[in-house]
Design an enzyme around this catalytic site. Structure first.
Site: not given
Ligand code: FE
Ligand code: PHE
Length: 283
Positions: A126, A172
């Site tokens: 991620h 995000e």
């Molecule tokens: Fe993140």
């Protein structure tokens, strides 16, 4: 920060660790490879060009878990950002403090084979596959640094709940409007197989033109795909809209109701029109 602060540098602490790249196992590199191959194919035509260019420039690829030292060489020559490794969760002040100095805090651990599709905490896939490529883009690089400074300020003002929503719905889970339709730039989507399809192709979620105050008031879900995505026109627009001093904005919004993740407001500009029916021609 006041000069009387007894602990003037709360984030220059001893929590930074070495990535210790040599210690990754063959199995760990193999997990990266699987994740990379799956996601990189999916993201063609879905991720924004700026992101894909960054991936390429950094040499992030299927070979295995990237070595931060190599990535930092490239970042150092492009936008001056650096990746630093931390053992796990760090304080908000530390997180923002690093960001304000163009240091991106990343984890070094990688998920297990059982966690390919769902994680509760960020791992290196991620952090590095999702976030780092855009750090090569000058406009995004400036935005993230400004966000770090804004975070330190929001901490002092007790406005972090509001500012965190901006991070969530841009860094995000942000979408970008392009001439070819919507593209993904948010790292939480870019590192998720399911959501990188869902956010663009599923009719269910709202896709709304970015509006700063609207975003600051909107709660978000951490346990499922987003119910609402906010769409920007460019990183320059994002930077311009977030440039004003937030202090009066926080004060104004503090008395107003929050919006639920899936709610639509009368003033919302729906951005579904520009979504691609990938494959079927638009009238
Ligand atoms: Fe993140
Ligand atoms: N302009 C914001 C403030 O005054 C700082 C900021 C910039 C926050 C960019 C987020 C993104 O607090």
């Amino acid at each position: 920060m006041t000069t009387a602060d007894p602990n003037p540098d709360p984030y220059y602490d001893d929590r930074l660790i070495a990535q210790d790249w040599e210690s990754y196992s063959v199995e760990e590199h193999a997990i990266w490879r699987r994740l990379f191959e799956r996601q990189s194919h999916l993201l063609v035509g879905r991720a924004c060009d700026e992101y894909l260019a960054g991936l390429d420039q950094l040499g992030v690829c299927a070979d295995g878990i990237p070595d931060f030292r190599r990535l930092n060489d490239v970042l150092g020559q492009t936008t001056g950002w650096q990746i630093v490794a931390v053992p796990g969760l760090i304080s908000e002040a530390a997180f923002f403090g690093h960001m304000a100095e163009r240091r991106f805090v990343a984890t070094r651990w990688i998920r297990s084979p059982a966690q390919m599709d769902y994680l509760q905490e960020p791992d290196i896939f991620h952090d590095v596959f999702g976030h780092v490529p855009l750090l090569t883009n000058p406009a995004f690089a400036d935005y993230l640094q400004a966000y770090g400074r804004g975070g330190l300020k929001a901490l002092r003002l007790g406005a972090l709940d509001m500012l965190a929503r901006l991070y969530w719905y841009t860094v995000e889970f942000g979408l970008l409007r392009t001439g070819d339709g919507a593209r993904i730039y948010g790292a939480g989507i870019l590192s998720s197989k399911g959501e990188s399809i869902y956010c663009l192709d599923d009719p269910q979620p709202n896709r709304i033109a970015f509006d700063l105050k609207r975003v600051l008031r909107t709660r978000y879900r951490i346990d499922d795909y987003q119910e609402t995505y906010f769409v920007i026109d460019s990183f320059e627009q994002l930077m311009a809209e977030t440039a004003p001093d937030f202090t009066p904005i926080y004060a104004e919004l503090a008395d107003l109701a929050e919006f639920e993740p899936g709610d639509i407001q009368p003033s919302d500009e729906r951005a579904d029109d520009m979504l691609t029916d990938r494959g079927s021609p638009q009238a």
